[in-house]
Design an enzyme around this catalytic site. Structure first.
Site, PDB file in Angstrom:
ATOM      1  N   CYS A  93       0.832  -1.205   0.000  1.00  0.00           N
ATOM      2  CA  CYS A  93       0.000   0.000   0.000  1.00  0.00           C
ATOM      3  C   CYS A  93       0.869   1.259   0.000  1.00  0.00           C
ATOM      4  O   CYS A  93       1.739   1.412   0.863  1.00  0.00           O
ATOM      5  CB  CYS A  93      -0.915   0.011   1.219  1.00  0.00           C
ATOM      6  SG  CYS A  93      -1.941   1.486   1.331  1.00  0.00           S
ATOM      7  N   CYS A 101      -1.101   6.519   6.826  1.00  0.00           N
ATOM      8  CA  CYS A 101      -2.338   5.919   7.334  1.00  0.00           C
ATOM      9  C   CYS A 101      -2.053   4.978   8.496  1.00  0.00           C
ATOM     10  O   CYS A 101      -1.102   4.191   8.451  1.00  0.00           O
ATOM     11  CB  CYS A 101      -3.037   5.158   6.203  1.00  0.00           C
ATOM     12  SG  CYS A 101      -4.460   4.177   6.728  1.00  0.00           S
ATOM     13  N   CYS A 189      -8.305   2.190  -0.688  1.00  0.00           N
ATOM     14  CA  CYS A 189      -7.880   1.394   0.464  1.00  0.00           C
ATOM     15  C   CYS A 189      -7.728  -0.045   0.000  1.00  0.00           C
ATOM     16  O   CYS A 189      -8.704  -0.678  -0.419  1.00  0.00           O
ATOM     17  CB  CYS A 189      -8.893   1.495   1.600  1.00  0.00           C
ATOM     18  SG  CYS A 189      -8.519   0.418   3.008  1.00  0.00           S
ATOM     19  N   GLN A 283     -19.663  -8.587  12.060  1.00  0.00           N
ATOM     20  CA  GLN A 283     -18.252  -8.867  11.827  1.00  0.00           C
ATOM     21  C   GLN A 283     -17.818  -8.306  10.474  1.00  0.00           C
ATOM     22  O   GLN A 283     -18.514  -8.436   9.470  1.00  0.00           O
ATOM     23  CB  GLN A 283     -17.994 -10.370  11.869  1.00  0.00           C
ATOM     24  CG  GLN A 283     -18.118 -10.977  13.258  1.00  0.00           C
ATOM     25  CD  GLN A 283     -16.977 -10.576  14.177  1.00  0.00           C
ATOM     26  OE1 GLN A 283     -15.907 -10.160  13.722  1.00  0.00           O
ATOM     27  NE2 GLN A 283     -17.194 -10.701  15.473  1.00  0.00           N
ATOM     28  N   TYR A 312     -24.027 -10.195  25.347  1.00  0.00           N
ATOM     29  CA  TYR A 312     -23.544  -9.234  24.353  1.00  0.00           C
ATOM     30  C   TYR A 312     -23.927  -9.772  22.967  1.00  0.00           C
ATOM     31  O   TYR A 312     -23.107  -9.867  22.058  1.00  0.00           O
ATOM     32  CB  TYR A 312     -22.033  -9.026  24.453  1.00  0.00           C
ATOM     33  CG  TYR A 312     -21.511  -8.937  25.871  1.00  0.00           C
ATOM     34  CD1 TYR A 312     -21.492  -7.718  26.555  1.00  0.00           C
ATOM     35  CD2 TYR A 312     -21.040 -10.063  26.535  1.00  0.00           C
ATOM     36  CE1 TYR A 312     -21.013  -7.633  27.856  1.00  0.00           C
ATOM     37  CE2 TYR A 312     -20.558  -9.990  27.837  1.00  0.00           C
ATOM     38  CZ  TYR A 312     -20.551  -8.776  28.488  1.00  0.00           C
ATOM     39  OH  TYR A 312     -20.078  -8.704  29.787  1.00  0.00           O
ATOM     40  N   GLU A 336     -28.397  -7.874  25.341  1.00  0.00           N
ATOM     41  CA  GLU A 336     -27.677  -6.906  24.518  1.00  0.00           C
ATOM     42  C   GLU A 336     -28.056  -5.500  24.974  1.00  0.00           C
ATOM     43  O   GLU A 336     -29.228  -5.221  25.258  1.00  0.00           O
ATOM     44  CB  GLU A 336     -28.034  -7.104  23.042  1.00  0.00           C
ATOM     45  CG  GLU A 336     -27.677  -5.980  22.105  1.00  0.00           C
ATOM     46  CD  GLU A 336     -26.186  -5.683  22.059  1.00  0.00           C
ATOM     47  OE1 GLU A 336     -25.822  -4.491  22.010  1.00  0.00           O
ATOM     48  OE2 GLU A 336     -25.376  -6.638  22.088  1.00  0.00           O
ATOM     49  N   ASP A 380     -19.580 -12.659  23.930  1.00  0.00           N
ATOM     50  CA  ASP A 380     -18.778 -11.956  22.931  1.00  0.00           C
ATOM     51  C   ASP A 380     -18.719 -10.498  23.348  1.00  0.00           C
ATOM     52  O   ASP A 380     -19.342  -9.628  22.748  1.00  0.00           O
ATOM     53  CB  ASP A 380     -19.436 -12.122  21.550  1.00  0.00           C
ATOM     54  CG  ASP A 380     -18.597 -11.522  20.428  1.00  0.00           C
ATOM     55  OD1 ASP A 380     -17.479 -11.058  20.695  1.00  0.00           O
ATOM     56  OD2 ASP A 380     -19.089 -11.508  19.278  1.00  0.00           O
ATOM     57  N   CYS A 407     -12.050 -10.236  20.836  1.00  0.00           N
ATOM     58  CA  CYS A 407     -11.297  -9.501  19.827  1.00  0.00           C
ATOM     59  C   CYS A 407     -10.045  -8.872  20.412  1.00  0.00           C
ATOM     60  O   CYS A 407      -9.290  -8.217  19.685  1.00  0.00           O
ATOM     61  CB  CYS A 407     -12.175  -8.426  19.182  1.00  0.00           C
ATOM     62  SG  CYS A 407     -12.788  -7.186  20.334  1.00  0.00           S
TER      63      CYS A 407
END
Length: 454
Positions: A93, A101, A189, A283, A312, A336, A380, A407
């Site tokens: 890139c 970036c 991008c 996702q 969640y 949630e 999650d 994550c």
């Protein structure tokens, strides 16, 4: 007099200027990778440097980007590579590199090396924060690429189905620089999915906008643009290269409103269609939802008639998959906090009478349900993790298996330590590279109660 003297000394200490080291350059030997997309080095004086755009084992000139004399650590960019690693490649890139970036961390590393670096980070976090070796976590140390992402060095997976472009005051499209509000103008991008790129957002100007988010659903041909105006900015007439719905973020309260088209996009996972409204969470990698769903179901092995919690739960991805497997005699409760996500989850799972969705924060709603036991738990949580009190509560419910989707490896490791205190051990851990070129990973840990003879 004594108190005046102390006050004077305190004032003098507070007034002492901190000498900035920004711009200072050091020749350093680069050490191991650290969580966050950088590697660790030390100055000749022993001060820690977190250096981006480098790889373990390299010798580089590192230029300080943040920090001062006496700071616990400095941040820096590798601006000259004196002795390159065999894992280094030319960044594909043109917008990747020092001062450019900040979206990607590892454009300069071979794809296999990126996954090894991520594995090293997960292993280090597990050991440091949870006291677990990979073997103790049931993990073979590999980081699995998503289907179709295993490409030769120099090629970039086009995986990002959601890209939030920053807009300069003159309306030019760009992306944020690392740890900065500054904007790097871009005309493309490389990690954006074809569905995002085909909209042509980078080809036009967006005066009066602070950001433009592009969403390209993978479960349908739905395309969506979410506009955030600058204060007083007027919405432009959106004419892009493909049909698109337009949403607007209200400048006062951050709420999202439909301008025209659908207020939602349709996504697919586990053979079902999910409505995701008003720019809500799904996702980002096109393979992620199915990849994570399969890992969770393989780990939990739901049985007919079991009860489960999906915490969640978002728009109901895991709740729907578990509910199908436990059948009509089973039951699933999803919790949630997001109001719109709850509306979507209830819509998505309306055909499943064995599912109930409650709105609110997990730590508040779960105790109010009166639930004292369950067979299965899926959680999650957001990047910060579930936290000690929530994990402590979950550990009392007697679940035979818990699936933790994470994550952030640091948050996962902290919560695994709390689960250990509550009598749960990790049975298996799987790690997926669902964010190529960045430092992010997705983990799925399967936990079970510690047996008395363990």
């Amino acid at each position: 007099m004594q108190s005046e003297s102390k006050a004077s000394k305190g004032t003098d200490a507070q007034a002492a200027p901190q000498i900035s080291l920004v711009g200072t350059e050091y020749e350093v030997e680069v050490g191991p990778v650290a969580h966050g997309g950088h590697c660790i080095a030390r100055t000749s004086e022993g001060q820690v440097l977190f250096v981006r755009h480098t790889l373990p084992g390299e010798k580089v000139i590192a230029r300080v980007t943040d920090g001062h004399e006496g700071a616990r650590f400095l941040r820096a960019d590798a601006v000259t590579i004196l002795d390159p690693s065999k894992d280094r490649v030319e960044a594909p890139c043109p917008f990747s590199g020092p001062g450019k970036c900040g979206g990607c961390d590892w454009q300069h590393a071979k794809p296999g090396a990126q996954r090894r670096l991520k594995g090293d980070v997960v292993a280090e976090q597990l050991l440091r924060l949870a006291g677990l070796t990979p073997e103790e976590a049931g993990w073979d140390g590999t980081v699995m690429p998503a289907e179709g992402d295993k490409l030769p060095a120099g090629q970039v997976p086009q995986w990002r189905t959601r890209v939030q472009y920053a807009i300069t005051p003159d309306g030019t499209v760009g992306l944020r620089k690392h740890r900065s509000h500054d904007i790097q103008p871009v005309d493309h991008c490389m990690i954006a999915s074809p569905g995002v790129s085909e909209l042509g957002i980078e080809k036009r100007e967006w005066p009066g906008m602070a950001s433009v988010e592009a969403i390209a659903a993978t479960g349908s041909h739905d395309r969506q643009v979410v506009l955030t105006p600058t204060p007083g900015g007027r919405l432009p007439l959106v004419e892009l290269d493909k049909p698109v719905s337009v949403l607007r973020v209200h400048e006062k309260d951050g709420s999202v409103h439909k301008v025209h088209g659908r207020a939602f996009v349709r996504e697919r996972a586990d053979g079902r269609t999910y409505r995701v409204g008003m720019g809500g969470f799904w996702q980002i990698h096109p393979q992620a939802a199915d990849t994570l769903m399969r890992a969770v179901m393989q780990g939990l092995m739901p049985r007919k008639g079991e009860t489960a919690l999906d915490l969640y739960c978002g728009v109901g991805l895991f709740a729907g998959s578990v509910a199908e497997r436990v059948g009509d005699q089973g039951a699933v409760l999803g919790i949630e906090s997001g109001k719109r996500a709850v509306e979507d989850a209830r819509h998505n799972l309306a055909s499943m009478p064995n599912v109930r969705i409650e709105q609110g924060k997990v730590e508040s709603v779960l105790p109010r349900t009166g639930i004292t036991e369950t067979d299965l738990i899926v959680l999650d949580p957001p990047r910060a993790g579930a936290g000690k009190q929530t994990v402590k509560h979950l550990s009392t419910l007697g679940a035979r298996r818990i699936a933790y989707v994470a994550c952030d490896p640091a948050a996962l490791a902290r919560d695994l330590a709390y689960f250990a205190e509550g009598g749960y051990k990790v049975r298996t851990l799987r790690v997926f590279d669902l964010f190529p070129m960045t430092h992010h990973v997705e983990c799925v840990a399967i936990l079970e109660p510690v047996k008395k003879d363990d």
